[in-house]
Scaffold this motif. Structure first.
Motif, PDB file in Angstrom:
ATOM      1  N   ALA A 235       0.828  -1.217   0.000  1.00 23.70           N
ATOM      2  CA  ALA A 235       0.000   0.000   0.000  1.00 23.70           C
ATOM      3  C   ALA A 235       0.859   1.262   0.000  1.00 23.70           C
ATOM      4  CB  ALA A 235      -0.914  -0.006   1.225  1.00 23.70           C
ATOM      5  N   GLY A 236       2.188   1.095  -0.044  1.00 23.76           N
ATOM      6  CA  GLY A 236       3.069   2.258  -0.144  1.00 23.76           C
ATOM      7  C   GLY A 236       3.833   2.589   1.122  1.00 23.76           C
ATOM      8  N   ALA A 237       3.661   1.785   2.183  1.00 24.25           N
ATOM      9  CA  ALA A 237       4.354   2.073   3.451  1.00 24.25           C
ATOM     10  C   ALA A 237       5.858   1.840   3.296  1.00 24.25           C
ATOM     11  CB  ALA A 237       3.810   1.175   4.553  1.00 24.25           C
ATOM     12  N   VAL A 238       6.613   2.373   4.247  1.00 22.89           N
ATOM     13  CA  VAL A 238       8.065   2.138   4.240  1.00 22.89           C
ATOM     14  C   VAL A 238       8.472   1.426   5.530  1.00 22.89           C
ATOM     15  CG1 VAL A 238       8.924   3.932   2.687  1.00 22.89           C
ATOM     16  CG2 VAL A 238       8.386   4.525   5.037  1.00 22.89           C
ATOM     17  N   LEU A 239       9.469   0.565   5.365  1.00 31.34           N
ATOM     18  CA  LEU A 239       9.963  -0.216   6.501  1.00 31.34           C
ATOM     19  C   LEU A 239      11.261   0.420   6.977  1.00 31.34           C
ATOM     20  CD1 LEU A 239       8.550  -2.712   7.487  1.00 31.34           C
ATOM     21  CD2 LEU A 239      10.069  -4.106   6.077  1.00 31.34           C
ATOM     22  N   GLU A 240      11.396   0.577   8.297  1.00 34.79           N
ATOM     23  CA  GLU A 240      12.611   1.208   8.830  1.00 34.79           C
ATOM     24  C   GLU A 240      13.203   0.378   9.966  1.00 34.79           C
ATOM     25  OE1 GLU A 240      11.644   5.239   9.971  1.00 34.79           O
ATOM     26  OE2 GLU A 240      11.977   5.870   7.898  1.00 34.79           O
ATOM     27  N   GLY A 406      10.599  -8.926  15.735  1.00 28.28           N
ATOM     28  CA  GLY A 406      11.055  -8.220  14.543  1.00 28.28           C
ATOM     29  C   GLY A 406      11.589  -6.842  14.903  1.00 28.28           C
ATOM     30  N   TYR A 407      12.646  -6.448  14.265  1.00 30.42           N
ATOM     31  CA  TYR A 407      13.296  -5.167  14.541  1.00 30.42           C
ATOM     32  C   TYR A 407      12.782  -4.060  13.621  1.00 30.42           C
ATOM     33  CZ  TYR A 407      16.045  -8.288  17.256  1.00 30.42           C
ATOM     34  OH  TYR A 407      16.390  -9.233  18.172  1.00 30.42           O
ATOM     35  N   ALA A 408      12.582  -4.416  12.354  1.00 30.91           N
ATOM     36  CA  ALA A 408      12.089  -3.418  11.403  1.00 30.91           C
ATOM     37  C   ALA A 408      10.582  -3.262  11.575  1.00 30.91           C
ATOM     38  CB  ALA A 408      12.403  -3.856   9.981  1.00 30.91           C
ATOM     39  N   GLY A 409      10.085  -2.104  11.183  1.00 32.11           N
ATOM     40  CA  GLY A 409       8.642  -1.887  11.262  1.00 32.11           C
ATOM     41  C   GLY A 409       8.218  -0.783  10.323  1.00 32.11           C
ATOM     42  N   VAL A 410       6.905  -0.644  10.173  1.00 35.71           N
ATOM     43  CA  VAL A 410       6.406   0.394   9.268  1.00 35.71           C
ATOM     44  C   VAL A 410       6.539   1.755   9.942  1.00 35.71           C
ATOM     45  CG1 VAL A 410       4.812  -1.130   8.029  1.00 35.71           C
ATOM     46  CG2 VAL A 410       3.994   0.150  10.013  1.00 35.71           C
ATOM     47  N   LYS A 411       6.826   2.750   9.135  1.00 42.18           N
ATOM     48  CA  LYS A 411       6.958   4.110   9.657  1.00 42.18           C
ATOM     49  C   LYS A 411       5.566   4.691   9.888  1.00 42.18           C
ATOM     50  CE  LYS A 411       8.894   8.098  10.529  1.00 42.18           C
ATOM     51  NZ  LYS A 411       9.519   8.280  11.836  1.00 42.18           N
TER      52      LYS A 411
END
Ligand SMILES: Cc1cc2nc3c(=O)[nH]c(=O)nc-3n(C[C@H](O)[C@H](O)[C@H](O)COP(=O)(O)OP(=O)(O)OC[C@H]3O[C@@H](n4cnc5c(N)ncnc54)[C@H](O)[C@@H]3O)c2cc1C
Length: 470
Positions: A235-240, A406-411
């Motif tokens: 949907a266009g989210a970014v993972l950080e 999990g370490y990464a997640g959506v902004k």
């Protein structure tokens, strides 16, 4: 799509776990029509596995114990531990409401250990006692949350129903979700807000390898497959924050559940001071084994090939030291006869060969440790050395860095709206819990942060942020 429901929900919460249930309860308390969608056959998510620690400042429990604390002190302490990293708006939002969230749980009947709160758990300590652990562990939260859902006549819960994708309208707004039922049908469900509270990605080997470029060694909820993260990305989210990855120290292959990892070893000085030495795959020690800081131990392990070490000891230590494993001795004995991670040999050189380590290197490492033990001056500065490693047979047990989340997640922004790469909110889409990743809190493992933030931010989302047509 097999069917489309005509109902328009105010809030659709994906995942009836740690974050999802408080979100739903808080939104229902404001009169929202809420639908909880849960893939598994029970509510509670990762809480069943978790140790259950919850960090919060300004709680009733602290006041009973005359512990002075406030959200600002908690924030300053978190920033001390993370070296000033982390998403400060999210940290502030969480910490401002964490104490009230724990008080709410206690008022609703949450049982906790009588020694709470504590300064530390398995992670580096806070300056103030602010970690409260549920009794008998994470599962202790579930009866409280279950009862609150059951007692609320407005509760709508779909179990064994998996979110698979979003529904979009012509104006590029998310207007609902597609879900798959246990019988294989796909339903379209419409709603004004979609909250992704379906956990992290740690059980998904493919995402793991892509994000972290290393072996997938985890001890997590099998439903943490990253469904929400994948849908959000599409949907266009970014993972950080993938780079904040830090392996938990001292995992083992699970002797009772082949193919799984676990934490049945007591290579943690908080729980048992070490008698053994730990060597990397090259045969060298890489830290003083009694290093008390979990953070330092984990960083040291992250720097070793394969995030793997052999724990080495002799027969005397096996007989006189406090038990190294939580498993019964007969299981360990059987493992020494057949398991690839358990080696026994009459000499250190033969042990090295069995472990695939250069024999001279391991012999030199053990000799160096024994010299330091005799003169009470370890070359790495270790203080606790009750015995040398001299009495055959010699033992080696392979340990691994293993992750529980999990370490990464959506902004997201400070209203928990999922942002796209231009930092604009994706309309009607929110995320909470492990969807945000551990790394949102910065470059350190903050004790009791995940459960506390999942529940607290869920409540804030449901009680203050989400809006729906009246
Ligand atoms: C062994 C272990 C120990 C831990 N100990 C602690 C601790 O002591 N303190 C702490 O703060 N943190 C701890 N954690 C981390 C913490 O428990 C989790 O980060 C937190 O519970 C995650 O909350 P969540 O709501 O994001 O996910 P969950 O609680 O896992 O809830 C997500 C829910 O979504 C459901 N779901 C998944 N996919 C879908 C889908 N497609 N459709 C519908 N539903 C779906 C899942 O079945 C689950 O019920 C621990 C974790 C582990 C594994």
């Amino acid at each position: 799509v097999t069917s489309t429901t005509t109902e328009n929900w105010d809030v659709i919460v994906i995942g009836a776990g740690t974050a999802g249930i408080p979100t739903a309860l808080a939104a229902m308390a404001r009169g929202a029509k809420v639908l909880l969608v849960e893939a598994s056959d029970r509510i509670g998510g990762t809480l069943y596995m978790a140790k259950g620690s919850f960090s919060a400042a300004g709680t009733k429990l602290q006041r009973y114990r005359s512990i002075k604390d406030a959200p600002e002190d908690h924030l300053a302490d978190c920033l001390r531990l993370t070296g000033g990293t982390g998403d400060q708006p999210i940290l502030k939002l969480w910490l401002a409401h964490a104490g009230k969230t724990l008080d709410w749980l206690l008022d609703e009947g949450l049982q906790v250990f009588s020694t709470e709160p504590q300064k530390s758990g398995p992670h580096d300590p806070y300056t103030t006692a602010r970690i409260t652990t549920a009794f008998p562990g994470g599962a202790g939260y579930v009866p409280v949350l279950s009862r609150l859902l059951r007692d609320n006549p407005a509760t709508n819960l779909l179990l064994q129903t998996s979110f698979i994708d979003f529904i979009w309208d012509n104006a590029n707004q998310i207007t609902g979700v597609l879900v798959k039922r246990q019988n294989g049908t796909t339903d379209a469900i419409h709603g004004s807000n979609v909250v992704l509270a379906c956990g992290g990605y740690s059980a998904n080997a493919e995402i793991w390898r892509k994000l972290h470029d290393r072996a997938h060694r985890v001890h997590t909820n099998s439903y943490s497959k990253g469904d929400g993260i994948q849908a959000a990305l599409s949907a266009g989210a970014v993972l950080e924050n993938a780079e904040t990855y830090l392996p938990s120290f001292g995992g083992l292959k699970d002797l009772e559940n082949p193919g799984q990892y676990c934490f049945q070893s007591r290579v943690f000085p908080q729980y048992r001071l070490p008698w053994e030495i730990y060597v990397n795959l090259a045969g060298h020690r890489f830290l003083p084994e009694d290093e008390f800081s979990p953070e330092k131990r984990e960083h040291a392990l992250k720097g070793q090939e394969g995030e793997t070490f052999w724990c080495i000891y002799d027969d005397k230590i096996r007989r006189v030291a406090p038990a190294l494993f939580a498993w019964p001795e007969d299981l360990i004995e059987a493992a020494f006869n057949k398991h690839e991670d358990y080696k026994v040999a009459p000499t250190i050189e033969a042990l090295a060969a069995a472990c695939g380590i250069d024999a001279q290197t391991l012999a030199a490492t053990v000799a160096d440790f024994n010299r330091g033990q005799a003169s009470d001056s370890d070359s790495l500065g270790r203080a606790h050395m009750p015995r040398p490693i001299v009495e055959p047979p010699f033992y080696a047990v392979r340990h691994y860095g293993v992750s529980v989340l999990g370490y990464a997640g959506v902004k997201v922004d400070d209203r928990l709206r999922v942002l796209n790469k231009d930092r604009h909110p994706i309309p009607n889409l929110y995320a909470v819990g492990e969807m945000l990743g551990m790394g949102v809190f910065g470059k350190a493992y903050l004790g009791g942060s995940m459960i506390s933030a999942a529940m607290t931010l869920g409540r804030v989302l449901g009680s203050e942020i989400l809006q729906w047509p009246r």
